[in-house]
Design a protein around this motif. Sequence first.
Motif, mmCIF file in Angstrom:
data_model
loop_
_atom_site.group_PDB
_atom_site.id
_atom_site.type_symbol
_atom_site.label_atom_id
_atom_site.label_comp_id
_atom_site.label_asym_id
_atom_site.label_seq_id
_atom_site.Cartn_x
_atom_site.Cartn_y
_atom_site.Cartn_z
ATOM 1 N N GLY A 113 14.273 2.151 39.708
ATOM 2 C CA GLY A 113 14.514 1.902 38.297
ATOM 3 C C GLY A 113 13.639 0.814 37.710
ATOM 4 O O GLY A 113 13.767 0.478 36.531
ATOM 5 N N ASN A 168 17.669 2.153 30.813
ATOM 6 C CA ASN A 168 18.985 1.608 31.137
ATOM 7 C C ASN A 168 19.101 0.189 30.580
ATOM 8 O O ASN A 168 19.400 -0.779 31.276
ATOM 9 N N TYR A 207 20.811 -0.416 39.570
ATOM 10 C CA TYR A 207 20.531 0.840 38.878
ATOM 11 C C TYR A 207 21.430 1.967 39.381
ATOM 12 O O TYR A 207 21.943 2.764 38.610
#
Length: 280
Positions: A113, A168, A207
């Motif tokens: 991530g 995210n 993540y």
Amino acid sequence: MNSTAKVVLGILVMFFIVKTCGSCDSSTSRQQTSSSQVAKTWKKSPVDELIKELNGEQNFSIILFDMDANESGSDYRHQYQVLIQKPDTVLEKKTDWKEVDEAFFSQHINDMGMEIATKKDGKLTKQAVPAGYNHYVGNEKYGRWENRGGSSFWAFYGQYAFMSSMFNMMTYRRSYWDDYNRGGYYGGSRGYYGPNSSNPVYGTKSYTSSTSGKSSTWGSKPNTFKDRVRTKVSRSSNQSSRFSSTRSKSSSTVNKRTSRSSSRYKSSRSTRSRSGGFGK
């Protein structure tokens, strides 16, 4: 000392030098063979290949999007997300699965991530940082800092809103971004996982605990499996480090022996010169 004794002594000295140098040459030869074998087996990582393909771009990011290993922990794979920053847009694509070796998998096992390679204004860096930090977060072209409940968070403008879910971004606080930029991380080699490295805000563990991470291949694996793989690659990495250290010490020892042999040889030559040569 008579002439015969001098000749015998000279022969013995020369025999010792030849034997010692022969051992050094043999050790050096073995080391060269080992180095040659390593050179033959070494190959570029998929990230290096991607960097080569993107050579003409001035601004891009390579994110470790997903990773996987088989049950025996002998085959390792990565999938990358590539973002190319253009003057009026951002291009995004995901690669196919790429095979990686155990050492490279171990190197980036905590970096899912995150960006693991970035090129900004023509300058390339290989550093594990939260996705978006180097190009987009803090860049007023793409968004702004907003106060929410007493804390400041980054918010993208409408046309770039897709980046929020892609990165995210819910955990991207201003205080963390400031810590990264002011703490000596920016442009360096140290990865940044948040203000407390023992409790990472970014990276694999963080993540894969998020909604988007759980839908990934690695995130869907049982924790027992992931722990086994982590233990295996960590052990292999430590063994590799010890091997490199041993090779370094061995090389140093060989160099010292060669230096001593060379010194003895020079001393022997000097003695022969002062005595007028053997047999006189």
